[in-house]
Design an enzyme around this catalytic site. Structure first.
Site, PDB file in Angstrom:
ATOM      1  N   SER A   7       4.731   2.259  -0.121  1.00 30.22           N
ATOM      2  CA  SER A   7       4.049   0.973  -0.232  1.00 30.22           C
ATOM      3  C   SER A   7       5.082  -0.124  -0.458  1.00 30.22           C
ATOM      4  CB  SER A   7       3.065   1.006  -1.402  1.00 30.22           C
ATOM      5  OG  SER A   7       2.745  -0.323  -1.779  1.00 30.22           O
ATOM      6  N   HIS A  32       2.910   1.701   4.231  1.00 27.09           N
ATOM      7  CA  HIS A  32       1.670   1.264   3.579  1.00 27.09           C
ATOM      8  C   HIS A  32       1.815  -0.201   3.175  1.00 27.09           C
ATOM      9  CE1 HIS A  32      -2.011   2.189   1.190  1.00 27.09           C
ATOM     10  NE2 HIS A  32      -1.529   1.300   0.341  1.00 27.09           N
ATOM     11  N   ASP A  34      -0.088  -3.394   1.422  1.00 28.47           N
ATOM     12  CA  ASP A  34      -1.205  -3.765   0.552  1.00 28.47           C
ATOM     13  C   ASP A  34      -1.570  -5.237   0.691  1.00 28.47           C
ATOM     14  OD1 ASP A  34      -1.793  -1.329  -0.902  1.00 28.47           O
ATOM     15  OD2 ASP A  34       0.224  -1.523  -1.744  1.00 28.47           O
ATOM     16  N   MET A  36      -3.961  -8.217  -0.506  1.00 25.05           N
ATOM     17  CA  MET A  36      -4.880  -8.614  -1.592  1.00 25.05           C
ATOM     18  C   MET A  36      -5.173 -10.106  -1.505  1.00 25.05           C
ATOM     19  SD  MET A  36      -3.279  -6.531  -4.794  1.00 25.05           S
ATOM     20  CE  MET A  36      -2.317  -5.049  -4.507  1.00 25.05           C
ATOM     21  N   HIS A  65      -3.835  -1.602   4.026  1.00 24.84           N
ATOM     22  CA  HIS A  65      -4.857  -1.385   2.988  1.00 24.84           C
ATOM     23  C   HIS A  65      -5.421  -2.744   2.576  1.00 24.84           C
ATOM     24  CE1 HIS A  65      -5.552   0.265  -1.400  1.00 24.84           C
ATOM     25  NE2 HIS A  65      -6.677  -0.055  -0.794  1.00 24.84           N
ATOM     26  N   MET A  67      -7.443  -4.955   0.473  1.00 23.35           N
ATOM     27  CA  MET A  67      -8.142  -5.132  -0.809  1.00 23.35           C
ATOM     28  C   MET A  67      -8.654  -6.568  -0.838  1.00 23.35           C
ATOM     29  SD  MET A  67      -5.458  -2.945  -3.074  1.00 23.35           S
ATOM     30  CE  MET A  67      -4.211  -3.124  -1.801  1.00 23.35           C
ATOM     31  N   MET A 136      -8.381   5.816  -4.395  1.00 25.13           N
ATOM     32  CA  MET A 136      -7.505   5.058  -5.289  1.00 25.13           C
ATOM     33  C   MET A 136      -7.348   5.798  -6.613  1.00 25.13           C
ATOM     34  SD  MET A 136      -6.510   2.427  -3.665  1.00 25.13           S
ATOM     35  CE  MET A 136      -5.743   1.506  -5.000  1.00 25.13           C
ATOM     36  N   ASP A 174      -3.731   6.973  -3.388  1.00 25.88           N
ATOM     37  CA  ASP A 174      -2.927   5.755  -3.540  1.00 25.88           C
ATOM     38  C   ASP A 174      -2.952   5.253  -4.986  1.00 25.88           C
ATOM     39  OD1 ASP A 174      -1.554   3.402  -3.075  1.00 25.88           O
ATOM     40  OD2 ASP A 174      -3.261   2.368  -2.144  1.00 25.88           O
TER      41      ASP A 174
HETATM   42  C1  DX5 Z   1      -2.474  -0.819  -5.650  1.00 24.70           C
HETATM   43  C2  DX5 Z   1      -1.982  -0.583  -4.235  1.00 24.70           C
HETATM   44  C3  DX5 Z   1      -1.049   0.594  -4.148  1.00 24.70           C
HETATM   45  C4  DX5 Z   1       0.243   0.382  -4.865  1.00 24.70           C
HETATM   46  C5  DX5 Z   1       0.979   1.687  -5.003  1.00 24.70           C
HETATM   47  O1  DX5 Z   1      -3.300  -1.917  -5.692  1.00 24.70           O
HETATM   48  O2  DX5 Z   1      -3.050  -0.370  -3.370  1.00 24.70           O
HETATM   49  O3  DX5 Z   1      -0.800   0.905  -2.792  1.00 24.70           O
HETATM   50  O4  DX5 Z   1       1.068  -0.523  -4.185  1.00 24.70           O
HETATM   51  O5  DX5 Z   1       2.080   1.495  -5.842  1.00 24.70           O
HETATM   52  P1  DX5 Z   1       2.456   2.556  -6.955  1.00 24.70           P
HETATM   53  O6  DX5 Z   1       2.750   3.840  -6.232  1.00 24.70           O
HETATM   54  O7  DX5 Z   1       3.677   1.974  -7.595  1.00 24.70           O
HETATM   55  O8  DX5 Z   1       1.294   2.708  -7.887  1.00 24.70           O
HETATM   56 ZN    ZN Z   2      -2.496   0.543  -1.361  1.00 25.45          ZN
END
Ligand code: DX5
Ligand code: ZN
Length: 218
Positions: A7, A32, A34, A36, A65, A67, A136, A174
């Site tokens: 990620s 990956h 993320d 948000m 991903h 969010m 998650m 994740d």
């Molecule tokens: C959390 C994300 C994860 C995160 C993972 O909101 O969706 O993908 O970046 O990072 P680690 O492995 O450090 O928890």
């Molecule tokens: Zn993620």
């Protein structure tokens, strides 16, 4: 063997190109990313432009991903930017059905992500329509959080459900994945491990990815 999806939220963003090269050379299977929106998740991260930029510097599949609320409004730009897998959250407001339809229209892989506290029952109606389920193991928002062990039985249950229905769905786990937490997650049935700090925070990324894949406890 389990696939590894570093990620980039935990990468050194001042040298993203080098960071991606590093995980590529170390044996990563996906990247990956993320996304948000500051509404669904208590943080704001990246938009389609970062996906477009990463698309130019790697051949690895981009595991995006989302969010975000109202994912249906943003599927097209994320597809155009070069996403290979788009995962929407079951808890997000908006039209999940429409979002899934748009991803399918774009001929990309459909993912559904499910928060630690959401029961599997919430995603049952979508099982026939998805390629990947992201379980998650932290609450969406940040890299570097502590793994929530209560999700282990949920992974196992999901694995059984997929087998029972004869479906071809990959389980991604994740949040808080590192060489200590990975073995139980793999044993429970994970196919893909997304990991931020566990990978980018490790001294020897190649060794870490190898250990993650082999499910070796450190
Ligand atoms: C959390 C994300 C994860 C995160 C993972 O909101 O969706 O993908 O970046 O990072 P680690 O492995 O450090 O928890
Ligand atoms: Zn993620």
């Amino acid at each position: 063997m389990v696939k590894i999806a570093p990620s980039i939220l935990a990468a050194d963003l001042t040298s993203l190109k080098e960071e991606i090269r590093r995980v590529e050379e170390a044996g990563a299977d996906l990247v990956h990313i993320d996304i948000m929106d500051g509404a669904f998740a208590p943080n704001i991260t990246f938009g389609p432009e970062i996906v477009r930029a990463i698309r130019k510097i790697t051949e690895l599949p981009l595991d995006v991903h989302l969010m975000i609320n109202n994912p249906q409004k943003f599927i097209k730009p994320f597809l155009q930017a070069g996403s290979d897998i788009l995962a929407v959250h079951i808890e997000a407001s908006g039209n999940i059905e429409e979002a899934i339809g748009l991803i399918k229209e774009g001929k990309k892989k459909v993912g559904i992500a499910i928060n630690p506290k959401t029961p599997l029952l919430a995603i049952e109606e979508f099982l026939e329509k998805v390629d990947m389920i992201t379980v998650m193991s932290v609450h969406p928002g940040f890299a570097g959080q502590i793994f929530i062990p209560a999700v282990i039985p949920k992974i196992r249950e999901l694995k059984d459900l997929i087998a029972k229905r004869n479906l071809k769905i990959e389980i991604e786990v994740d949040g808080g994945i590192n060489t200590t937490t990975a073995p139980a997650v793999i044993k429970a049935g994970a196919d893909i491990l997304a990991s931020g700090l566990g990978i980018f925070g490790s001294k020897d990324i190649k060794k870490t990815i190898k250990k993650l894949k082999e499910g070796i406890i450190e």
